[in-house]
Design a protein around this motif. Structure first.
Motif, PDB file in Angstrom:
ATOM      1  N   LEU A 114       0.834  -1.201   0.000  1.00  0.00           N
ATOM      2  CA  LEU A 114       0.000   0.000   0.000  1.00  0.00           C
ATOM      3  C   LEU A 114       0.870   1.254   0.000  1.00  0.00           C
ATOM      4  N   PRO A 115       0.305   2.391  -0.421  1.00  0.00           N
ATOM      5  CA  PRO A 115       1.064   3.644  -0.358  1.00  0.00           C
ATOM      6  C   PRO A 115       1.445   3.965   1.083  1.00  0.00           C
ATOM      7  N   PRO A 116       2.594   4.605   1.287  1.00  0.00           N
ATOM      8  CA  PRO A 116       3.006   4.961   2.655  1.00  0.00           C
ATOM      9  C   PRO A 116       1.938   5.835   3.321  1.00  0.00           C
ATOM     10  N   PRO A 117       1.459   5.469   4.493  1.00  0.00           N
ATOM     11  CA  PRO A 117       0.369   6.230   5.120  1.00  0.00           C
ATOM     12  C   PRO A 117       0.889   7.408   5.935  1.00  0.00           C
ATOM     13  N   SER A 118       0.071   8.431   6.027  1.00  0.00           N
ATOM     14  CA  SER A 118       0.347   9.530   6.940  1.00  0.00           C
ATOM     15  C   SER A 118      -0.424   9.350   8.247  1.00  0.00           C
ATOM     16  N   VAL A 119      -1.535   8.616   8.196  1.00  0.00           N
ATOM     17  CA  VAL A 119      -2.325   8.297   9.379  1.00  0.00           C
ATOM     18  C   VAL A 119      -2.699   6.820   9.308  1.00  0.00           C
ATOM     19  N   VAL A 120      -2.516   6.100  10.403  1.00  0.00           N
ATOM     20  CA  VAL A 120      -2.896   4.692  10.503  1.00  0.00           C
ATOM     21  C   VAL A 120      -3.874   4.533  11.653  1.00  0.00           C
ATOM     22  N   MET A 121      -4.999   3.894  11.382  1.00  0.00           N
ATOM     23  CA  MET A 121      -5.978   3.586  12.416  1.00  0.00           C
ATOM     24  C   MET A 121      -6.119   2.079  12.520  1.00  0.00           C
ATOM     25  N   VAL A 122      -5.946   1.546  13.714  1.00  0.00           N
ATOM     26  CA  VAL A 122      -6.018   0.110  13.967  1.00  0.00           C
ATOM     27  C   VAL A 122      -7.244  -0.149  14.825  1.00  0.00           C
ATOM     28  N   VAL A 123      -8.145  -1.022  14.343  1.00  0.00           N
ATOM     29  CA  VAL A 123      -9.409  -1.295  15.020  1.00  0.00           C
ATOM     30  C   VAL A 123      -9.416  -2.740  15.482  1.00  0.00           C
ATOM     31  N   ALA A 124      -9.688  -2.958  16.780  1.00  0.00           N
ATOM     32  CA  ALA A 124      -9.733  -4.309  17.344  1.00  0.00           C
ATOM     33  C   ALA A 124     -10.716  -4.323  18.514  1.00  0.00           C
ATOM     34  N   GLY A 125     -10.937  -5.502  19.070  1.00  0.00           N
ATOM     35  CA  GLY A 125     -11.886  -5.669  20.161  1.00  0.00           C
ATOM     36  C   GLY A 125     -11.262  -5.458  21.521  1.00  0.00           C
ATOM     37  N   SER A 126     -12.051  -5.731  22.568  1.00  0.00           N
ATOM     38  CA  SER A 126     -11.617  -5.460  23.942  1.00  0.00           C
ATOM     39  C   SER A 126     -10.624  -6.482  24.474  1.00  0.00           C
ATOM     40  N   LEU A 127     -10.495  -7.640  23.811  1.00  0.00           N
ATOM     41  CA  LEU A 127      -9.601  -8.681  24.316  1.00  0.00           C
ATOM     42  C   LEU A 127      -8.164  -8.520  23.837  1.00  0.00           C
ATOM     43  N   ILE A 128      -7.890  -7.499  23.068  1.00  0.00           N
ATOM     44  CA  ILE A 128      -6.532  -7.297  22.582  1.00  0.00           C
ATOM     45  C   ILE A 128      -5.677  -6.666  23.669  1.00  0.00           C
ATOM     46  N   ASP A 129      -4.409  -7.061  23.713  1.00  0.00           N
ATOM     47  CA  ASP A 129      -3.468  -6.456  24.641  1.00  0.00           C
ATOM     48  C   ASP A 129      -2.889  -5.194  24.016  1.00  0.00           C
ATOM     49  N   LEU A 130      -2.684  -4.172  24.825  1.00  0.00           N
ATOM     50  CA  LEU A 130      -2.180  -2.906  24.298  1.00  0.00           C
ATOM     51  C   LEU A 130      -0.781  -3.045  23.700  1.00  0.00           C
ATOM     52  N   THR A 131      -0.028  -4.042  24.144  1.00  0.00           N
ATOM     53  CA  THR A 131       1.306  -4.240  23.574  1.00  0.00           C
ATOM     54  C   THR A 131       1.221  -4.622  22.095  1.00  0.00           C
ATOM     55  N   GLU A 132       0.114  -5.247  21.676  1.00  0.00           N
ATOM     56  CA  GLU A 132      -0.034  -5.582  20.253  1.00  0.00           C
ATOM     57  C   GLU A 132      -0.266  -4.321  19.427  1.00  0.00           C
ATOM     58  N   PHE A 133      -1.009  -3.359  19.978  1.00  0.00           N
ATOM     59  CA  PHE A 133      -1.144  -2.064  19.307  1.00  0.00           C
ATOM     60  C   PHE A 133       0.231  -1.400  19.151  1.00  0.00           C
ATOM     61  N   ARG A 134       1.027  -1.442  20.226  1.00  0.00           N
ATOM     62  CA  ARG A 134       2.342  -0.797  20.177  1.00  0.00           C
ATOM     63  C   ARG A 134       3.242  -1.492  19.160  1.00  0.00           C
ATOM     64  N   ALA A 135       3.156  -2.822  19.089  1.00  0.00           N
ATOM     65  CA  ALA A 135       3.984  -3.555  18.130  1.00  0.00           C
ATOM     66  C   ALA A 135       3.597  -3.206  16.697  1.00  0.00           C
ATOM     67  N   ALA A 136       2.299  -3.037  16.442  1.00  0.00           N
ATOM     68  CA  ALA A 136       1.856  -2.650  15.092  1.00  0.00           C
ATOM     69  C   ALA A 136       2.287  -1.230  14.768  1.00  0.00           C
ATOM     70  N   GLN A 137       2.348  -0.359  15.759  1.00  0.00           N
ATOM     71  CA  GLN A 137       2.746   1.027  15.520  1.00  0.00           C
ATOM     72  C   GLN A 137       4.184   1.119  15.017  1.00  0.00           C
ATOM     73  N   THR A 138       5.052   0.220  15.468  1.00  0.00           N
ATOM     74  CA  THR A 138       6.461   0.278  15.087  1.00  0.00           C
ATOM     75  C   THR A 138       6.692  -0.040  13.614  1.00  0.00           C
ATOM     76  N   LEU A 139       5.681  -0.522  12.918  1.00  0.00           N
ATOM     77  CA  LEU A 139       5.821  -0.818  11.493  1.00  0.00           C
ATOM     78  C   LEU A 139       5.925   0.435  10.646  1.00  0.00           C
ATOM     79  N   PHE A 140       5.421   1.545  11.155  1.00  0.00           N
ATOM     80  CA  PHE A 140       5.302   2.753  10.359  1.00  0.00           C
ATOM     81  C   PHE A 140       6.309   3.803  10.835  1.00  0.00           C
ATOM     82  N   GLY A 141       6.597   4.761   9.970  1.00  0.00           N
ATOM     83  CA  GLY A 141       7.615   5.761  10.264  1.00  0.00           C
ATOM     84  C   GLY A 141       7.224   6.713  11.377  1.00  0.00           C
ATOM     85  N   LYS A 142       8.227   7.496  11.794  1.00  0.00           N
ATOM     86  CA  LYS A 142       7.980   8.438  12.883  1.00  0.00           C
ATOM     87  C   LYS A 142       7.010   9.544  12.471  1.00  0.00           C
TER      88      LYS A 142
END
Length: 433
Positions: free
Chosen positions: A362-390
């Protein structure tokens, strides 16, 4: 020590050569014979299949009982089983006239509307017309609707006469409901023989998720028509930065002639690179992240609401899930695809792996929104965030029906906990501020 002379190659005798040739010929002949037999059996099955297809489950059971009864009668000489077998075969023969005949129907299947929001009302109409020149006897029609089956009794129709049947389609849940094909069923009352004729193709009814309207500026996106200005210096853009000395290979269109004339050397313009806004929504449909079906549906409503507003604003957007990359050309296409999303399990080991695979091309994003349910651990959100640039803004949506909607920041990650869809516009306004 003298080297041992090499053993001379053993020559094949004419008899052995003939035997091998015969074996290969016999093998090829066996393969050809088997291939021919399969073709003959396939043709025979195509001829017999129209006859066997009219035998219903009850008819197969009756025929099996007749064969077994005749077998017992012949083996043990029990006359009673002969009578039983004869009676069973007679029942099948009596059912034959019920499937004989040719119907001349024209069937039109319509859904109104073809798209509806979950909980809305959708109606269907099936119009049956006698397109022949002779009157038709009453018949029975079956129409699959989703996981259910609607049955209609079509009265006798004179030539050119028509009959309408109305039915309601349940739309309480987001889904793609398949209505049809409509088939006519002819057969006896016991169901021994059953002849089915297909009259229509299947029709899709899209039940869209419930969405909420979001203000244009509430999604936290850059509002510049030219995009967001970055700190990267380039030689070809629209945001002027400074002048520098000419270097071989620079485009002459970037030469600033007035300054060059004043300084006595060629000077070229430099620009700050601008970037078009590109939003990527990563929606996980993995069932391990959701506590209930209602939570899964609320997450889809959030994703659809966000994407719809971005499409209306004309901003570039990509929406991905484990099994489907949603079309974003028009709001209708997006909603149609969102109706197809179903819960999955164990497709990817982690949310980060899913996000990495889904956004790789996909084209490099300027904004990323990750949608998940209540059973997800916040560390998984943080791990997904590291995929994208500063320079990429990442927002995590944690869906928990009934919870108090709130906005928080965890290790630099913006996390929106959403308990009700109506709270989404308010939370997004807070993000924008």
């Amino acid at each position: 020590m003298k080297p041992r002379p090499e053993r001379a190659a053993r020559r094949t005798s004419p008899a052995e050569h003939a035997l091998r040739s015969l074996g290969r010929a016999l093998g090829a002949a066996a393969q050809n014979a088997w291939r021919l037999l399969r073709q003959v059996l396939a043709v025979a099955w195509q001829r017999v299949r129209p006859v066997t297809d009219v035998i219903g489950p009850a008819g197969r059971l009756v025929l099996l009982g007749a064969v077994l009864s005749y077998g017992l009668s012949i083996t043990f000489g029990w006359v009673e089983f002969t009578y039983l077998a004869t009676t069973l075969l007679a029942a099948v023969l009596v059912a034959v006239p019920f499937i004989v005949g040719r119907a001349t129907y024209t069937v039109d299947l319509q859904l109104n509307p073809h798209r509806v929001v979950a909980g809305g009302r959708a109606l269907g109409q099936m119009t049956v017309t006698n397109s022949g020149e002779r009157a038709l006897l009453p018949a029975r029609m079956e129409l699959p609707v989703g996981s259910g089956l609607a049955e209609f009794v079509i009265p006798g129709l004179a030539a050119a006469a028509q009959h309408d049947e109305l039915f309601a389609v349940p739309t309480h849940r987001r889904a793609v409901i398949i209505a049809g094909p409509a088939v006519s069923v002819r057969g006896d009352q016991l169901g021994l023989l059953r002849r089915i004729v297909r009259w229509t193709e299947a029709v899709e009814l899209f039940v869209h998720p419930v969405t909420t309207r979001i203000a244009s500026s509430a999604a936290g996106l850059m509002r510049d028509l030219e995009g967001e200005i970055t700190k990267k210096i380039t030689s070809d853009d629209i945001s002027f930065h400074a002048l520098r000395a000419y270097e071989p290979g620079d485009a002459l269109r970037n030469v600033h002639w007035r300054t060059s004339a004043r300084t006595g050397q060629l000077m070229v313009r430099q620009f700050e690179e601008t970037r078009r806004t590109q939003l990527t929504i990563v929606h996980t449909a993995d069932s391990r992240y959701y506590a209930s079906e209602d939570e899964f549906e609320l997450a889809l409503s959030v994703t659809a609401s966000l994407a719809l507003q971005v499409i209306r604003d004309g901003t570039g957007i990509s929406v991905v899930s484990e099994k489907l990359a949603l079309r974003t050309a028009t709001p209708v296409a997006l909603l149609d695809d969102s109706s197809r999303i179903e819960a999955v399990s164990d497709v990817f080991p982690t949310l980060r792996e899913f996000a990495r695979t889904a956004t790789r091309r996909l084209p490099p994003p300027s904004v990323v929104m990750v949608v998940a349910g209540s059973l997800i651990d916040l560390t998984e959100f943080r791990a997904a965030q590291t995929l994208f640039g500063k320079d990429t803004t990442t927002i995590a949506f944690r869906i928990e029906p009934g919870a108090q909607s709130r906005l928080s920041t965890v290790s630099g990650l913006t996390v929106l906990t959403l308990g009700d869809l109506a709270d989404l516009p308010k939370l997004l306004r807070r993000v924008h501020r």
